[in-house]
Motif scaffolding. Structure first.
Motif, mmCIF file in Angstrom:
data_model
loop_
_atom_site.group_PDB
_atom_site.id
_atom_site.type_symbol
_atom_site.label_atom_id
_atom_site.label_comp_id
_atom_site.label_asym_id
_atom_site.label_seq_id
_atom_site.Cartn_x
_atom_site.Cartn_y
_atom_site.Cartn_z
ATOM 1 N N SER A 103 0.774 -1.343 -0.067
ATOM 2 C CA SER A 103 -0.117 -0.172 -0.052
ATOM 3 C C SER A 103 0.775 1.144 -0.042
ATOM 4 O O SER A 103 0.765 2.208 -0.742
ATOM 5 C CB SER A 103 -0.732 -0.017 1.219
ATOM 6 N N MET A 104 1.848 1.266 0.784
ATOM 7 C CA MET A 104 2.652 2.285 1.124
ATOM 8 C C MET A 104 3.423 2.772 -0.292
ATOM 9 O O MET A 104 3.606 3.829 -0.752
ATOM 10 C CB MET A 104 3.687 2.440 2.034
ATOM 11 N N ARG A 105 4.128 1.634 -0.910
ATOM 12 C CA ARG A 105 4.745 1.513 -2.178
ATOM 13 C C ARG A 105 3.780 2.048 -3.186
ATOM 14 O O ARG A 105 4.248 3.062 -4.148
ATOM 15 C CB ARG A 105 5.169 0.231 -2.633
ATOM 16 N N GLY A 106 2.394 1.752 -3.331
ATOM 17 C CA GLY A 106 1.598 2.179 -4.198
ATOM 18 C C GLY A 106 1.466 3.727 -4.080
ATOM 19 O O GLY A 106 1.550 4.449 -5.259
ATOM 20 N N ALA A 107 1.456 4.427 -2.833
ATOM 21 C CA ALA A 107 1.464 5.606 -2.895
ATOM 22 C C ALA A 107 2.394 6.419 -3.456
ATOM 23 O O ALA A 107 2.654 7.534 -3.883
ATOM 24 C CB ALA A 107 0.997 6.340 -1.294
ATOM 25 N N LEU A 108 3.813 5.943 -3.103
ATOM 26 C CA LEU A 108 5.066 6.423 -3.710
ATOM 27 C C LEU A 108 4.941 6.520 -4.909
ATOM 28 O O LEU A 108 5.141 7.536 -5.815
ATOM 29 C CB LEU A 108 6.277 5.885 -3.177
ATOM 30 N N SER A 109 4.555 5.378 -5.654
ATOM 31 C CA SER A 109 4.453 5.315 -7.254
ATOM 32 C C SER A 109 3.442 6.354 -7.738
ATOM 33 O O SER A 109 3.713 7.104 -8.598
ATOM 34 C CB SER A 109 3.913 3.922 -7.694
ATOM 35 N N GLU A 110 2.413 6.651 -7.103
ATOM 36 C CA GLU A 110 1.016 7.513 -7.372
ATOM 37 C C GLU A 110 1.684 8.852 -7.574
ATOM 38 O O GLU A 110 1.452 9.626 -8.448
ATOM 39 C CB GLU A 110 0.159 7.652 -6.550
ATOM 40 N N LEU A 111 2.586 9.088 -6.629
ATOM 41 C CA LEU A 111 3.282 10.354 -6.620
ATOM 42 C C LEU A 111 4.489 10.835 -7.424
ATOM 43 O O LEU A 111 4.933 11.740 -7.475
ATOM 44 C CB LEU A 111 3.545 11.177 -5.188
ATOM 45 N N GLY A 112 4.839 9.701 -8.101
ATOM 46 C CA GLY A 112 5.986 9.810 -8.969
ATOM 47 C C GLY A 112 7.383 9.554 -8.158
ATOM 48 O O GLY A 112 8.535 10.082 -8.768
ATOM 49 N N CYS A 113 7.104 9.151 -6.903
ATOM 50 C CA CYS A 113 8.457 8.880 -5.913
ATOM 51 C C CYS A 113 8.774 7.416 -6.398
ATOM 52 O O CYS A 113 8.098 6.672 -6.754
ATOM 53 C CB CYS A 113 8.145 9.330 -4.475
ATOM 54 N N ASP A 114 10.182 7.272 -6.148
ATOM 55 C CA ASP A 114 10.741 5.888 -6.139
ATOM 56 C C ASP A 114 10.135 4.876 -5.252
ATOM 57 O O ASP A 114 10.511 5.159 -3.953
ATOM 58 C CB ASP A 114 12.018 6.104 -6.057
ATOM 59 N N PRO A 115 9.458 4.013 -5.668
ATOM 60 C CA PRO A 115 8.699 3.076 -4.596
ATOM 61 C C PRO A 115 9.740 2.044 -3.926
ATOM 62 O O PRO A 115 9.285 1.639 -2.747
ATOM 63 C CB PRO A 115 7.876 2.050 -5.142
ATOM 64 N N GLU A 116 10.697 2.246 -4.286
ATOM 65 C CA GLU A 116 11.576 1.398 -3.931
ATOM 66 C C GLU A 116 12.193 1.739 -2.528
ATOM 67 O O GLU A 116 12.966 1.048 -1.797
ATOM 68 C CB GLU A 116 13.056 0.951 -4.661
ATOM 69 N N ALA A 117 11.889 3.124 -2.002
ATOM 70 C CA ALA A 117 12.308 3.567 -0.822
ATOM 71 C C ALA A 117 11.553 2.887 0.491
ATOM 72 O O ALA A 117 12.265 3.247 1.344
ATOM 73 C CB ALA A 117 11.925 5.043 -0.697
#
Lengths: 419, 419
Positions: A164-178
């Motif tokens: 879920s958190m990685r999904g939010a990172l991706s949505e905002l164009g941030c690197d989900p690998e964080a």
């Protein structure tokens, strides 16, 4: 979004890589990111609750016990509370970029020491899925990537939360690998995390004394120890009886299961007759079992006789060790021997004794005339708490967002060379 | 004055005990103590020089080489210089007691975060007897006891220095056990020191990369890593040719044997023809051997062809690796790969590139248009230097007295309990 990493080490390298872009985000973007995470957690509630049901089912089959099952449970209200906690962290001031020191050298070279993210924060914890989100939110808010290793019992819940958190990172164009978990690599995941010096910048263990001890002993990555609390209150000869009673009952009974709850009360011999009866009566009323030395048992036959092991025990329950001491020195000696250097408090009307206690007790927080329960990031006004450090390096006492940053010196010159 | 401890662990426990009284000394007394140590070292010069003569004699027998013999040598002028260095530390402001944070909670509880000594500082170092006195002086000035483990080659010299410093402590009525050596326990002494978690509060290794690596890997005591410096200078496309020349020659040749000397110069392709010839000519004149990539060797046939290992080498000599890079990203990638996170500098007239370099290079000190030789406690105005930390926890970059302190929270109340 699909994670292709096939080893814990690969995951950590992805986190390291992602930490570069996360570390450069400005405060407003990080705030926005945390709000997106909160919203996404709410939107994914069904998935999370379903994953949690599987973990709970497995836990019941393995008979892990009601207390553990309760810690493990994430129902709809708890997911909502988690999302709210993330929103609270979103609103905290950005700890990155603060100017910590500033100087201009005689040759004109301008120096600035600024707060920067660590890079990658690792954490090893037990079966509390809320830690997954808490630590990830704190790490991201302070510009760090995070590598999580939670308890096996919460593996599916944690996976759903991380997704879920990685999904939010991706949505905002941030690197989900964080945001990474190494849960599915089992013990190897924890081992690799502890060996990842140069990839993971700091490791924060959260959980039992044994877990923390293992991490402190085995980790090559620098550790911030969030330790146990064998917390003391000293009732000095001059203590106000009402303050002694109210503070001790509050420190023990208001929430006995936490590290800032008092575990041992020391009473100056000259205060014993005047102050102890009222304290013991109030403790009995609060349902507290007293483990007393001989003097205490004589005054209070309901007390269980205390042995050596009681002085070293963090009960985390409605149990309290009580001992009569000869004087301040005797009390300080007891504290030196048994304290875990978390929090100690003196109840006294003697300013000289208060100042000696403050100066000589070697603990993260030392108090005069106050309940030890105030040792808490929220109470201290930090807005959030990473943990309570009982070590002396880097952070001591309640750790907020600032403690998840390091610093770097920036030097701006115009051709300076050293003579 | 006679040490009766028969094991390294006993010595460390004595230091821990002594740390309590040393930690409570006020600034003026600590200043006086350091002046007494300086005077005593001068008074004991004959003893120290005689002990050193024995170490030198043994060193010659064991053929340890001229460079090591020179490091080991303590003649009369060097003892006088050591005493002067102690006097300089005496004059520094007291790092203990500084109020680092202050807040009053809504309920009236007054919080203060104050700087306190660590307690016991340990150090493991090689055959430089000056470190014995330097570190002891810094530790005592910041209210700490110290446990020293120096190189075997300097054992007698170190013993004489420790005897002298303990004499000064006794003269002033301070606990001489605050200065301990575990040299005579050999490797066991070092091992015990690394295992003394709970007794020794922080361990600072000083010496070769291998020594530091061993301590970082084996120590259970928290370590402050003072690391090697594979230091880079980037000559950007817009660099001023005169600044590039002067800064690079200064950073390499002014004192090549130290960790803040530059080891690799990266040159933007667009600056190569304009800037490199002047830089290379000046380096040749300063006696520097250039290890260059293909482009550099083409321009400068005197250059030795550089291999992969050159980019990762801390030469500590009049050798310099030089590589042409395509652009800023290429340079940042090279630095990420090979830097030891000590110091990097960019020479540029482009403010955007300067700010990107400052923000993206993950090193203790990042510079624009200045010589990397400025990364130094003395140059930064700290008055003394414990070392240069290349880790991110607790201290980063040059460490002064402040970095030898921890903190503690003092809470002064009047009966506050938690609701």
């Amino acid at each position: 979004m699909t994670t292709v990493a096939t080893s814990a080490r690969e995951r950590m390298l992805l986190a390291k890589d992602a930490s570069r872009s996360i570390g450069l985000l400005d405060g407003a973007t990080k705030e926005q990111l945390l709000h997106a995470i909160a919203a996404r957690l709410e939107a994914d509630t069904d998935d999370i609750v379903a994953a949690n049901a599987e973990d709970l089912e497995r836990g019941r089959e393995q008979a892990i016990g009601d207390a553990l099952l309760d810690r493990l449970r994430l129902d709809r209200p708890r997911v909502a509370a988690l999302a709210d906690a993330v929103r609270a962290v979103a609103e905290l001031p950005d700890p990155v970029g603060r100017v910590l020191d500033e100087r201009v050298l005689p040759n004109g070279l301008r120096l600035q020491k600024v707060a920067v993210p660590f890079g990658v924060v690792g954490t090893i914890y037990e079966a509390r899925p809320n830690v997954t989100v808490d630590i990830a939110a704190l790490a991201l808010r302070s510009g760090n990537a995070v590598v999580l290793r939670g308890g096996t019992a919460a593996e599916r819940t944690n996976a759903a939360l991380v997704r879920s958190m990685r999904g939010a990172l991706s949505e905002l164009g941030c690197d989900p690998e964080a945001v990474q978990t190494v849960d599915e690599f089992g013990r190897d995941g924890a081992r690799e995390l502890m060996r990842a010096r140069g990839i993971v910048d700091v490791l924060v263990p959260r959980g039992s004394a044994q877990l923390i001890e293992t991490v402190v002993t085995e980790s090559l990555v620098p550790v911030i120890e969030t330790g146990a609390g064998v917390v003391h209150i000293l009732v000095d000869a001059s203590a106000r009886a009402d303050w002694a009673r109210d503070i001790i009952v509050n420190a023990k009974a208001q929430r006995p299961s936490v590290c800032n709850a008092v575990e041992t009360v020391l009473v100056h011999r000259d205060a014993a007759e005047r102050v102890l009866p009222g304290v013991l009566a109030a403790l009995a009323e609060a349902g507290v079992t007293v483990h007393g030395d001989e003097s205490v048992v004589r005054m209070h036959p309901a007390a269980v006789p205390a042995g050596e092991e009681d002085w070293a025990t963090e009960y985390l329950s409605l149990d309290l060790a009580v001992r009569v001491v000869d004087d301040l020195d005797d009390a300080l000696e007891h504290i030196r021997r048994y304290s875990t250097h978390h929090t100690e408090s003196i109840i006294t009307e003697d300013p000289g004794h208060a100042e000696r206690f403050l100066a000589e007790v070697d603990s993260a927080v030392v108090m005069v005339n106050a309940s030890t329960r105030f040792t808490d990031g929220g109470e201290f006004g930090f807005g959030a708490e990473v943990g309570i450090s009982t070590q002396k390096l880097h952070a001591r006492g309640p750790m907020g967002l600032a403690e998840l940053t390091s610093s770097k010196w920036l030097a701006r010159g115009d051709g300076q060379i050293r003579a």
